[in-house]
Design an enzyme around this catalytic site. Structure first.
Site: not given
Length: 141
Positions: A10-12, A15
């Site tokens: 996941v990138s954030s 998340q």
């Protein structure tokens, strides 16, 4: 039985904090491995890292793990190509590195086949991931 590992991302941080996406990806790769008769020996979880670059800690750990002969990894499972990379050059560089180690990539979301049409489709998926990333960046500006 072929030995597989999985790479999820996941990138954030949001998340990561909300947690649903990583758990969902974990469940999906476990089901995929089981349904294909793969021995899933490890899942590499990249938490809060963008796929704009291949300089991610878990990705680098995964590549090292694949290069250790005693692990005998044959397959890297990803939920989608964009979990592995959102840059066409990086994606194919990663594929080459894995291929040299005798490892193939399998995506839950996209069908990757070692045929002319399969390679074209794979290139299109990788290009769409990069395009999507670039459009998002442009909108932020």
């Amino acid at each position: 039985m072929e030995k597989a590992i999985a790479y999820i991302r996941v990138s954030s941080q949001r998340q990561v904090d909300e947690g649903g996406s990583l758990e969902s990806q974990t469940k999906q790769v476990k089901q995929f491995a089981s349904s294909h008769g793969y021995d899933l020996i490890q899942i590499f979880r990249e938490e809060g890292e963008s796929a704009k670059s291949d300089r991610r800690p878990e990705l680098q750990r995964m590549l090292k793990f694949c290069s250790e002969k005693q692990n005998r990894v044959q397959i890297v499972i990803v939920p989608k190509i964009d979990r592995l990379s959102r840059n066409v050059h990086d994606y194919f560089n990663l594929k080459i590195q894995l291929s040299r180690r005798g490892v193939r990539v399998e995506s839950l979301g996209e069908r990757i086949e070692d045929t002319p049409s399969g390679r074209l489709t794979e290139t299109m998926f990788a290009s769409m991931a990069q395009f999507d990333n670039e459009i998002r960046a442009e909108r932020c500006k």
